[in-house]
Design an enzyme around this catalytic site. Structure first.
Site, PDB file in Angstrom:
ATOM      1  CB  SER A  77      -3.355   4.689  -1.638  1.00  0.00           C
ATOM      2  OG  SER A  77      -3.894   5.938  -1.328  1.00  0.00           O
ATOM      3  CG  ASP A  91      -2.193   6.087   1.785  1.00  0.00           C
ATOM      4  OD1 ASP A  91      -1.520   5.224   1.195  1.00  0.00           O
ATOM      5  OD2 ASP A  91      -2.882   6.937   1.202  1.00  0.00           O
TER       6      ASP A  91
END
Length: 260
Positions: A47, A159
């Site tokens: 991320s 993600d």
């Protein structure tokens, strides 16, 4: 030189967690590493950690990354693009990354780099160690439901925090000898939720913290900046968050100094 002298320098891996804006603490850690002359040989990011890792792997210093981060606004990162799979497009984020990286590929970086994503179609972790750097970094930071997933070789990527918030496993798979992990959440102090949004946020953060705690025994050094005062969405706090990361790293790196 004495032929009997051991000149081997151990490989050093750096794992950078997710954490949205709180992940800007990673920038301060990189500044501390730069200042101490500690050379990272392998990088893994999830991320926001993948975004920071991508900039560092492309040759940016910690100071340079901070200047880039402080110049960003949410409008530079996303634009409304409601669809069945997300509310915002990451086109602007990818344009920002391409302005810095061009057509750079992960495998060509000076530091061996792994960016962690999740295939939302299968629930499998997908670790990217080759391919377009800008596209891979944006995929790792693609929060599901908010951003449109990234199409990648037949996979639908989002993600990486869903499957590995603190990305230690890529470094272990490479056989890295020493591992530093930086987690923006593990030292978090939780507050009693007063709204549904707070309750949902606490729920997500608790899952991430528990996941990190399961892997920290596999690292040589954990850096966990004290970020409880800051919001994970407020860009205006970036300078203070970077400073917290720097100070936490400088305290922790004293334990790593022998042999580096």
């Amino acid at each position: 030189m004495d032929p009997g002298t051991d000149t081997h320098q151990p490989t050093l891996g750096l794992a950078l967690s997710g954490g949205a804006v709180l992940g800007c603490a990673h920038i301060g850690v990189l500044q501390a590493l730069d200042e101490c002359g500690i050379r990272v040989t392998h990088l893994a990011g999830t991320s926001i950690g993948a975004l920071v890792a991508a900039f560092y792997a492309s040759g940016c210093s910690g100071k340079e990354i901070q200047a880039i981060a402080e110049g960003l606004r949410w409008k530079d990162l996303a634009r409304p693009s409601p669809s069945r799979l997300g509310l915002f497009s990451q086109d602007r984020l990818r344009a920002t990354l391409r302005a810095r990286f061009g057509d750079a590929r992960i495998e060509d970086a000076a530091i061996s780099t792994a960016l962690v994503t999740t295939d939302i179609s299968t629930g499998e972790k997908v670790v990217l160690t080759s391919g377009d750097l800008a596209e891979a970094a944006s995929a790792s930071a693609c929060f599901p439901g908010i951003f449109l997933p990234v199409e990648w070789e037949g996979k639908l990527l989002v993600d990486g925090g869903l499957t590995e918030h603190l990305p230690v496993s890529p470094l272990k798979s490479w056989g890295v000898e020493r591992i530093i992990a930086v987690d923006a959440f593990i030292g978090m102090t939780f507050q009693r939720p007063k709204t549904l949004v707070n309750l949902i946020k606490n729920s997500v953060d608790i899952v991430l913290v528990q996941g990190s705690r399961q892997v920290v025994e596999d690292v040589d050094l954990l850096i966990a900046p004290d970020l409880y005062r800051f919001s994970s969405t407020e860009l205006r706090h970036i300078p203070e968050i970077v400073q917290e990361g720097y100070e936490a790293a400088m305290r922790s790196l004293e334990m790593l100094e022998p042999g580096r």
